[in-house]
Design an enzyme around this catalytic site. Structure first.
Site, PDB file in Angstrom:
ATOM      1  N   HIS A 186       0.865  -1.186   0.000  1.00 33.51           N
ATOM      2  CA  HIS A 186       0.000   0.000   0.000  1.00 33.51           C
ATOM      3  C   HIS A 186       0.897   1.230   0.000  1.00 33.51           C
ATOM      4  O   HIS A 186       1.843   1.310   0.803  1.00 33.51           O
ATOM      5  CB  HIS A 186      -0.869  -0.036   1.255  1.00 33.51           C
ATOM      6  CG  HIS A 186      -1.965   0.983   1.296  1.00 33.51           C
ATOM      7  ND1 HIS A 186      -1.705   2.331   1.392  1.00 33.51           N
ATOM      8  CD2 HIS A 186      -3.308   0.861   1.266  1.00 33.51           C
ATOM      9  CE1 HIS A 186      -2.860   2.984   1.427  1.00 33.51           C
ATOM     10  NE2 HIS A 186      -3.849   2.123   1.345  1.00 33.51           N
TER      11      HIS A 186
ATOM     12  N   ARG B 104      -5.761  10.530  -0.253  1.00 37.61           N
ATOM     13  CA  ARG B 104      -5.402  10.855  -1.649  1.00 37.61           C
ATOM     14  C   ARG B 104      -6.655  10.964  -2.503  1.00 37.61           C
ATOM     15  O   ARG B 104      -6.741  11.785  -3.401  1.00 37.61           O
ATOM     16  CB  ARG B 104      -4.447   9.793  -2.209  1.00 37.61           C
ATOM     17  CG  ARG B 104      -3.016   9.996  -1.731  1.00 37.61           C
ATOM     18  CD  ARG B 104      -2.090   8.903  -2.219  1.00 37.61           C
ATOM     19  NE  ARG B 104      -2.287   7.657  -1.508  1.00 37.61           N
ATOM     20  CZ  ARG B 104      -2.560   6.478  -2.062  1.00 37.61           C
ATOM     21  NH1 ARG B 104      -2.656   6.375  -3.366  1.00 37.61           N
ATOM     22  NH2 ARG B 104      -2.733   5.407  -1.321  1.00 37.61           N
TER      23      ARG B 104
END
Ligand code: MEZ
Length: 526
Positions: A313, A333
Site C-alpha cells: 500500500h 489521496r
C-alpha cells in the site's frame, strides 16, 4: 534534520502544486515503472517452492518456508473429537463472520473458531471503504472493467463477475443489519472515488468502514448465538481416506492443548500474510496475519494461484516510530492529498493504481528525493493539510477521525502538518484457488476472503477487499451449509499430513519453520 524543519517545503510549495494536474501512467509506462521499482520484481526475494501442489512455482522466500514448514501435530495425535459440527468456519474477520452467518441462516450447525478474539482481523482495520456499483451513473460492468484494468487483466473473470454483480445486494444486507454507511444531504448513499476507479464507488463509514461493518457482523454472530471458539488457532486440517476434508485440529492458545473438531465442511477465512514481513517490509496488517490458511490448504493438496504478487500500500506511516507500517488511508489521496518529495514536487497522479503509486514512491526514495528521519527511515510527504485548504477548515477532522486520532496520540495534528509515508505490506493478491462458491479442489474444503486467490489479479483495487469478503463469505457459507446437509461425517485421519511429510523428507526440506506460524516470533515471550 528535524522533521518540522523538513516539513516546511510542503507548506511552501502548496499553492504552486494546487495548479498542477498530473496524468495517469499509460499501460507501457506502468509496466516499465513497476518492473524497475515494485518489490514484486526483486528477483533475489523469490525462490522456487520445492514440493507440494505448487512445486516449481516461484514465491517470496518467507512464504515458501511457511508452505514447506513443519506441522506441530504429532503423527499419533488422538483424533477423538471434542466438537462435531456441520460447518467449521476458521477465522473471525469479515469473511469468517459472513460465512458463519449465512451457513447458520441456511440451517447448518456452525462453529466459528478464531485465533484471537472475534473480530481481530484486517477487516476491522479496513479504513477507506467498500466498492459497490450503486451510483446512478455506475454499473457492475464498469466496476468489472476498472478491477480488471487494476489487476493487469489477470483476474479470474468468473469470480470477478460474481463479486461486482452481487455488490448491491451485499450492501443492502449490511444496511439491513445496521451498518451506517455515509449518506449525502438527501439521505442517499454517499460514494467516494478510489485509486484506479473510473467512478466514485466507495461506500464509507468515514475512515472507520471496516470497524463499523465488523461492529454489526460481530453483534449478529453473538445475537445468533453461533458457538465461538476464541483463542483457538487452526494448526492442521483433517482428511478421510479419499483426501476429503473432515475437520480440523485447533490449538487452544490459553491451555496449550490440541482440540479436534469433526466437521462435514470447513471454510478457511484466515486472512493474509502481512506479518511474514516479506522482504523486510513493515505491514498494515494485524498480528494474526501469518498466512495460516495458505499453509493448511497447501498441505491438503490445494493449489495456490498468483502467490508471486503482493500489494504494498503506498501510504504506510514512516514517522513516528510507533506507527511504522500503519495504514494512512488512500481516502486522503482520494480527497485530493498530494504526494510530495524532498524537493517539494509531486511525482505521480495520486489516484493511479497502487502498484504505480508505490513504485513511484520507491523510485523517488531510491533516486535521492526521499526524506530521511532521524532514525534513518525514508519516505515522502502526504500533504494532509491541503484537504482543509481546498475544502474548508475541519475537513480532515470530519472525514478522517481515525487518522486524526492515530497521529494525535503522538502530538501530531495532520490537519496542520503533512505526514511521512512509504509503501507498507498490505495485501496478498493471490491465494488458494477457488470456484465461485469458495469451493477448492479438496472435497468439503472452502476458502473465502484474502486467503483465496484469483479475484484481484496482480493488483487489488482499493475497497474491493471488503466486498470480496462479504460476497465470498456469503457464497461459501451458503454452499458449505447445503453440502453439509447431503454429506455424512467422514473419518478423521492425518493421511494427507503423512503424505506431505514424506514428500518433504524426499526433498530434504526440513525448513525448521513451524507452520502455521500462528503469531510472529517477536510477539512471543520466549
Ligand atoms: O481496500 C483497501 O485496502 C483500503 C480501502 C485501504 C485504505 O487505504 O483505506
Amino acid at each position: 534534520m528535524d522533521i518540522h524543519v523538513l516539513q516546511q517545503i510542503v507548506h511552501k510549495t502548496r499553492d504552486d502544486r494546487r495548479k498542477q494536474t498530473l496524468p495517469k501512467c499509460s499501460p507501457a509506462e506502468r509496466d516499465t515503472l513497476i518492473k524497475k521499482y515494485h518489490p514484486d520484481f526483486r528477483e533475489s526475494a523469490y525462490r522456487s517452492i520445492r514440493f507440494g501442489p505448487n512445486a516449481g512455482d516461484s514465491t517470496v522466500r518467507e512464504l515458501a518456508s511457511v508452505l514447506e514448514g513443519e506441522s506441530p501435530i504429532p503423527d499419533d495425535l488422538d483424533l477423538t473429537p471434542a466438537h462435531s459440527t456441520d460447518v467449521l468456519v476458521v477465522g473471525g474477520g469479515g469473511a469468517g463472520c459472513a460465512a458463519a452467518l449465512h451457513a447458520h441462516t441456511q440451517g447448518a450447525k456452525v462453529i466459528l473458531a478464531t485465533k484471537l478474539r472475534l473480530g481481530d482481523s484486517n477487516s476491522v482495520m479496513a479504513q477507506g471503504g467498500m466498492q459497490v456499483a450503486v451510483a446512478p451513473d455506475d454499473s457492475p460492468v464498469t466496476h468489472f472493467l476498472d478491477t480488471l484494468k487494476g489487476g493487469h487483466m489477470k483476474n479470474d473473470h468468473q469470480l470477478l463477475k460474481v463479486m461486482v454483480d452481487e455488490g448491491p445486494s451485499i450492501a443492502k444486507w449490511l444496511i439491513e443489519l445496521g451498518v451506517l454507511f455515509d449518506r449525502d444531504a438527501d439521505g442517499n448513499l454517499h460514494v467516494k472515488k478510489g485509486g484506479g476507479s473510473s467512478k466514485p464507488r466507495l461506500l464509507t463509514c468515514s475512515d472507520y468502514t471496516g470497524l463499523e461493518i465488523m461492529r454489526v457482523l460481530k453483534d449478529e454472530v453473538l445475537n445468533q448465538k453461533i458457538p465461538l471458539l476464541e483463542f483457538s488457532a487452526v494448526v492442521e486440517l483433517l482428511s478421510d481416506e479419499q483426501g476429503a476434508c473432515t475437520g480440523a485440529v485447533l490449538m487452544d492458545l490459553d491451555n496449550k492443548r490440541f482440540v479436534v473438531v469433526a466437521a462435514k465442511t470447513v471454510i478457511l477465512c484466515t486472512g493474509g500474510i502481512g506479518r511474514l514481513h516479506i522482504q523486510g517490509f513493515p505491514t498494515s496488517n494485524h498480528y494474526g496475519a501469518t498466512g495460516d490458511g495458505l499453509a493448511l490448504a497447501y498441505r491438503m493438496g490445494a493449489k495456490l494461484v498468483q502467490i508471486d504478487t503482493f500489494q504494498y500500500h503506498p501510504s504506510g506511516a514512516v514517522y513516528p516510530e510507533q506507527l511504522i507500517g500503519a495504514l494512512v488511508t488512500e481516502g486522503i489521496r482520494s480527497e485530493g492529498g498530494h504526494l510530495v518529495n524532498a524537493k517539494g514536487d509531486r511525482f505521480v497522479n495520486e489516484l493511479d493504481t497502487r502498484d504505480v503509486v508505490s513504485s513511484s514512491i520507491i523510485r523517488e526514495c531510491e533516486e535521492g528525493r526521499g526524506i530521511r528521519t532521524m532514525s534513518g527511515r525514508i519516505g515522502v510527504w502526504l500533504d494532509t493539510p491541503l484537504l482543509d485548504v481546498e475544502q474548508g477548515e475541519g475537513t480532515v477532522a470530519k472525514h478522517f477521525p481515525a487518522m486524526v486520532r492515530q497521529y494525535e496520540r503522538f502530538g501530531i495534528d495532520i490537519s496542520k502538518d503533512p505526514v511521512l509515508i512509504y509503501p507498507t505490506l498490505h495485501y496478498q493478491n493471490g491465494g488458494v484457488q477457488i470456484g465461485v462458491n469458495g469451493e477448492t479442489k479438496i472435497q468439503n474444503l472452502f476458502v473465502a476472503g484474502e486467503t483465496s486467490g484469483g479475484l484481484h489479479g496482480r493488483n487489488r483495487l482499493m475497497g474491493n477487499s471488503l466486498l470480496d469478503l462479504m460476497v465470498f463469505g456469503k457464497r461459501s457459507g451458503t454452499t458449505a451449509s447445503a453440502q453439509a446437509a447431503s454429506t455424512s461425517q467422514g473419518n478423521l485421519t492425518l493421511g494427507h499430513l503423512r503424505k506431505f511429510r514424506s514428500e518433504a523428507r524426499k526433498h530434504g526440506a526440513a525448513s525448521g519453520v513451524q507452520s502455521p506460524m500462528i503469531l510472529p516470533a517477536y510477539t512471543r515471550k520466549e
